[in-house]
Design a protein around this motif. Structure first.
Motif, PDB file in Angstrom:
ATOM      1  N   GLY A  38      -1.250   0.829 -15.644  1.00 23.29           N
ATOM      2  CA  GLY A  38      -0.510   2.018 -15.227  1.00 23.29           C
ATOM      3  C   GLY A  38       0.793   1.663 -14.542  1.00 23.29           C
ATOM      4  O   GLY A  38       1.840   2.279 -14.789  1.00 23.29           O
ATOM      5  N   ALA A  39       0.754   0.663 -13.667  1.00 23.31           N
ATOM      6  CA  ALA A  39       1.977   0.221 -13.009  1.00 23.31           C
ATOM      7  C   ALA A  39       2.968  -0.332 -14.026  1.00 23.31           C
ATOM      8  O   ALA A  39       4.181  -0.112 -13.915  1.00 23.31           O
ATOM      9  CB  ALA A  39       1.646  -0.840 -11.963  1.00 23.31           C
ATOM     10  N   LEU A  40       2.454  -1.042 -15.031  1.00 20.75           N
ATOM     11  CA  LEU A  40       3.331  -1.570 -16.075  1.00 20.75           C
ATOM     12  C   LEU A  40       4.073  -0.446 -16.782  1.00 20.75           C
ATOM     13  O   LEU A  40       5.277  -0.531 -17.031  1.00 20.75           O
ATOM     14  CB  LEU A  40       2.523  -2.385 -17.077  1.00 20.75           C
ATOM     15  CG  LEU A  40       3.316  -2.916 -18.280  1.00 20.75           C
ATOM     16  CD1 LEU A  40       4.287  -3.997 -17.841  1.00 20.75           C
ATOM     17  CD2 LEU A  40       2.390  -3.443 -19.361  1.00 20.75           C
ATOM     18  N   VAL A  41       3.364   0.628 -17.106  1.00 18.71           N
ATOM     19  CA  VAL A  41       4.006   1.757 -17.775  1.00 18.71           C
ATOM     20  C   VAL A  41       5.146   2.302 -16.920  1.00 18.71           C
ATOM     21  O   VAL A  41       6.254   2.573 -17.424  1.00 18.71           O
ATOM     22  CB  VAL A  41       2.975   2.854 -18.086  1.00 18.71           C
ATOM     23  CG1 VAL A  41       3.672   4.158 -18.494  1.00 18.71           C
ATOM     24  CG2 VAL A  41       2.022   2.399 -19.191  1.00 18.71           C
ATOM     25  N   LEU A  42       4.923   2.463 -15.618  1.00 19.65           N
ATOM     26  CA  LEU A  42       5.976   2.989 -14.744  1.00 19.65           C
ATOM     27  C   LEU A  42       7.161   2.023 -14.661  1.00 19.65           C
ATOM     28  O   LEU A  42       8.325   2.453 -14.641  1.00 19.65           O
ATOM     29  CB  LEU A  42       5.409   3.254 -13.355  1.00 19.65           C
ATOM     30  CG  LEU A  42       4.334   4.347 -13.272  1.00 19.65           C
ATOM     31  CD1 LEU A  42       3.838   4.488 -11.834  1.00 19.65           C
ATOM     32  CD2 LEU A  42       4.870   5.692 -13.778  1.00 19.65           C
ATOM     33  N   LYS A  43       6.892   0.731 -14.623  1.00 20.29           N
ATOM     34  CA  LYS A  43       7.982  -0.253 -14.597  1.00 20.29           C
ATOM     35  C   LYS A  43       8.781  -0.219 -15.898  1.00 20.29           C
ATOM     36  O   LYS A  43      10.011  -0.336 -15.884  1.00 20.29           O
ATOM     37  CB  LYS A  43       7.413  -1.656 -14.365  1.00 20.29           C
ATOM     38  CG  LYS A  43       6.861  -1.890 -12.973  1.00 20.29           C
ATOM     39  CD  LYS A  43       6.319  -3.316 -12.844  1.00 20.29           C
ATOM     40  CE  LYS A  43       5.757  -3.595 -11.471  1.00 20.29           C
ATOM     41  NZ  LYS A  43       5.258  -4.974 -11.317  1.00 20.29           N
ATOM     42  N   ALA A  66       8.240  -3.772  -3.767  1.00 28.80           N
ATOM     43  CA  ALA A  66       8.969  -2.912  -4.706  1.00 28.80           C
ATOM     44  C   ALA A  66       8.000  -2.189  -5.642  1.00 28.80           C
ATOM     45  O   ALA A  66       8.192  -1.007  -5.962  1.00 28.80           O
ATOM     46  CB  ALA A  66       9.968  -3.750  -5.507  1.00 28.80           C
ATOM     47  N   THR A  67       6.951  -2.884  -6.067  1.00 28.57           N
ATOM     48  CA  THR A  67       5.937  -2.241  -6.912  1.00 28.57           C
ATOM     49  C   THR A  67       5.216  -1.138  -6.151  1.00 28.57           C
ATOM     50  O   THR A  67       5.002  -0.042  -6.675  1.00 28.57           O
ATOM     51  CB  THR A  67       4.923  -3.286  -7.407  1.00 28.57           C
ATOM     52  OG1 THR A  67       5.594  -4.255  -8.198  1.00 28.57           O
ATOM     53  CG2 THR A  67       3.826  -2.634  -8.230  1.00 28.57           C
ATOM     54  N   ALA A  68       4.831  -1.429  -4.905  1.00 29.23           N
ATOM     55  CA  ALA A  68       4.147  -0.420  -4.088  1.00 29.23           C
ATOM     56  C   ALA A  68       5.038   0.798  -3.859  1.00 29.23           C
ATOM     57  O   ALA A  68       4.573   1.950  -3.910  1.00 29.23           O
ATOM     58  CB  ALA A  68       3.721  -1.030  -2.755  1.00 29.23           C
ATOM     59  N   ASP A  69       6.315   0.572  -3.624  1.00 25.22           N
ATOM     60  CA  ASP A  69       7.248   1.690  -3.416  1.00 25.22           C
ATOM     61  C   ASP A  69       7.372   2.537  -4.678  1.00 25.22           C
ATOM     62  O   ASP A  69       7.447   3.774  -4.608  1.00 25.22           O
ATOM     63  CB  ASP A  69       8.617   1.160  -3.002  1.00 25.22           C
ATOM     64  CG  ASP A  69       8.612   0.514  -1.622  1.00 25.22           C
ATOM     65  OD1 ASP A  69       7.643   0.733  -0.862  1.00 25.22           O
ATOM     66  OD2 ASP A  69       9.575  -0.230  -1.314  1.00 25.22           O
ATOM     67  N   LEU A  70       7.406   1.872  -5.838  1.00 29.60           N
ATOM     68  CA  LEU A  70       7.483   2.604  -7.107  1.00 29.60           C
ATOM     69  C   LEU A  70       6.241   3.473  -7.294  1.00 29.60           C
ATOM     70  O   LEU A  70       6.348   4.660  -7.654  1.00 29.60           O
ATOM     71  CB  LEU A  70       7.609   1.613  -8.265  1.00 29.60           C
ATOM     72  CG  LEU A  70       7.554   2.206  -9.679  1.00 29.60           C
ATOM     73  CD1 LEU A  70       8.757   3.106  -9.944  1.00 29.60           C
ATOM     74  CD2 LEU A  70       7.480   1.092 -10.731  1.00 29.60           C
ATOM     75  N   LEU A  71       5.077   2.918  -7.045  1.00 28.14           N
ATOM     76  CA  LEU A  71       3.839   3.686  -7.207  1.00 28.14           C
ATOM     77  C   LEU A  71       3.759   4.819  -6.187  1.00 28.14           C
ATOM     78  O   LEU A  71       3.298   5.923  -6.512  1.00 28.14           O
ATOM     79  CB  LEU A  71       2.629   2.766  -7.069  1.00 28.14           C
ATOM     80  CG  LEU A  71       2.473   1.683  -8.130  1.00 28.14           C
ATOM     81  CD1 LEU A  71       1.214   0.857  -7.873  1.00 28.14           C
ATOM     82  CD2 LEU A  71       2.412   2.282  -9.528  1.00 28.14           C
ATOM     83  N   ALA A  72       4.173   4.553  -4.958  1.00 30.92           N
ATOM     84  CA  ALA A  72       4.155   5.601  -3.939  1.00 30.92           C
ATOM     85  C   ALA A  72       5.036   6.773  -4.353  1.00 30.92           C
ATOM     86  O   ALA A  72       4.670   7.946  -4.197  1.00 30.92           O
ATOM     87  CB  ALA A  72       4.602   5.032  -2.602  1.00 30.92           C
ATOM     88  N   GLU A  98       6.158   7.508  -7.557  1.00 30.63           N
ATOM     89  CA  GLU A  98       5.802   8.122  -8.837  1.00 30.63           C
ATOM     90  C   GLU A  98       4.396   8.734  -8.848  1.00 30.63           C
ATOM     91  O   GLU A  98       4.108   9.595  -9.672  1.00 30.63           O
ATOM     92  CB  GLU A  98       5.911   7.080  -9.951  1.00 30.63           C
ATOM     93  CG  GLU A  98       7.306   6.546 -10.185  1.00 30.63           C
ATOM     94  CD  GLU A  98       8.259   7.614 -10.688  1.00 30.63           C
ATOM     95  OE1 GLU A  98       7.815   8.530 -11.403  1.00 30.63           O
ATOM     96  OE2 GLU A  98       9.461   7.549 -10.343  1.00 30.63           O
ATOM     97  N   GLN A  99       3.540   8.278  -7.936  1.00 31.64           N
ATOM     98  CA  GLN A  99       2.168   8.782  -7.911  1.00 31.64           C
ATOM     99  C   GLN A  99       1.842   9.532  -6.624  1.00 31.64           C
ATOM    100  O   GLN A  99       0.685   9.865  -6.373  1.00 31.64           O
ATOM    101  CB  GLN A  99       1.185   7.615  -8.086  1.00 31.64           C
ATOM    102  CG  GLN A  99       1.312   6.904  -9.421  1.00 31.64           C
ATOM    103  CD  GLN A  99       0.331   5.745  -9.562  1.00 31.64           C
ATOM    104  OE1 GLN A  99      -0.305   5.313  -8.607  1.00 31.64           O
ATOM    105  NE2 GLN A  99       0.198   5.235 -10.777  1.00 31.64           N
TER     106      GLN A  99
END
Length: 357
Positions: free
Chosen positions: A164-169, A316-322, A324-325
């Motif tokens: 799921g994180a890969l898709v958002l990236k 940066a990954t955690a910020d993206l998930l926070a 977008e999710q």
């Protein structure tokens, strides 16, 4: 360094514990808890010989057996045949596991869902964009040749997993938002994504390298193919419930395990054919051809010795998930127990000394 290889003695059926029921180990540690260890205190070097560490890390289990490095573990290991974020987290919550091996996303979701954990080691791929962990599978008849073509497509999406994180990236790299695509929420388990692509339930899905050959074998003749994600997806970590690093005996054993784990990473790089046979063929059931292709596709790994850049990228990954999710902001640095950081450096120094002696 080229580590000595003793005669092959892999006997999975004879290991201390191989878990069939996921949580058969719960309550079976057999030893009393060690003294309370404050997280500000140094991790002791002495490991009582009756200390038990319950480890969910099947690939390393095989590497240690094949190389003989398991002889360097001066404590009892109970191996659990558990891998992947959801199963590892469930085992933590059932008190069935002390440490697991996962991608970068599960520790974040453990914290977001109420399980306090600490990261104690990490490895990366030496050339991550040339050797991605995942490829984007494209369903038969769907025209997707680059990331820009994802606009308007149905994409398999598992919010709590690395996929799921890969898709958002990937969407971020392509300059797209969730509104530009149709995210179809499906948990990535076994070959679910392969079947979803074949049935046209989705147009695109992230496929781990083990799933790429069966996907193409089934559907390439009908026009299915894969494309590279173009983003890093290679971080892999050892993490544990916080109470494990607060147990002086288990923390000491875990520190030693991270050192031997780092040696195992090097051994696999230096013995790819032996590892492919022992793990992917004999343990995972792949053909010899697919096992060899998989090892080549995934590339060589290296243990992260200095964690600053790793933590920054994980943040940066955690910020993206926070974002977008709609998750809470998370201080990723607080998840890393930096008392374990020197362990990988120590293992690397020992390897260099051994190579020149």
């Amino acid at each position: 360094m080229s580590l000595p290889t003793r005669p092959r003695r892999l006997r999975l059926a004879a290991l201390t514990v191989v878990v069939v029921a996921p949580f058969a180990l719960a309550g079976c540690g057999g030893e009393e808890a060690g003294p309370k260890l404050e997280q500000s205190a140094a991790i002791p070097d002495e490991i009582p010989k009756d200390t038990v560490l319950r480890i969910g890390d099947p690939a390393t289990q095989v590497a240690l057996e094949l190389s003989g490095l398991d002889d360097e573990l001066p404590f009892k290991v109970e191996w659990a045949n558990i891998s992947g974020g959801p199963k590892t987290l469930e085992a933590f919550r059932a008190d069935a596991l002390d440490v697991g091996s996962v991608a970068e996303i599960p520790p974040l979701f453990a914290e977001w869902t109420g399980t306090d954990v600490r990261i104690v080691a990490a490895r990366t791929t030496i050339d991550p964009l040339q050797h991605p962990t995942y490829e984007l599978g494209v369903a038969p008849g769907v025209e997707v040749d680059d990331l820009a073509d994802l606009k308007g497509k149905k994409i398999a999406y598992s919010p709590g997993q690395a996929q799921g994180a890969l898709v958002l990236k990937v969407l971020q790299k392509a300059g797209l938002t969730q509104d530009d695509v149709d995210l179809v929420e499906i948990a990535s388990v076994d070959d679910v994504y392969v079947n979803a692509l074949g049935s046209k339930q989705v147009d695109v899905a992230p496929l781990g390298q083990t799933l790429v050959p069966p996907f193409l074998a089934k559907y390439e003749r009908d026009g299915a193919h894969t494309i590279a994600p173009g983003v890093r997806d290679d971080y892999w970590e050892l993490y544990a419930p916080t109470e494990v690093v607060e147990d002086a005996h288990k923390a000491a054993a875990l520190k030693k395990y991270t050192e031997v784990w780092a040696e195992a990473v090097d051994w696999v790089n230096e013995h790819p054919d032996e590892f492919a046979q022992g793990y992917y063929v004999e343990h995972e059931g792949l053909s010899e051809e697919d096992a060899k292709r998989l090892v080549e596709a995934l590339g060589d790994k290296e243990v992260v010795q200095s964690w600053d850049d790793l933590i920054a990228e994980h943040q940066a990954t955690a910020d993206l998930l926070a974002r977008e999710q709609d998750r809470d902001d998370l201080d990723v640095g607080a998840l890393y127990d930096r008392r374990f950081e020197p362990a990988a450096q120590a293992a690397s120094d020992d390897d260099k000394a051994g190579a020149t002696s």
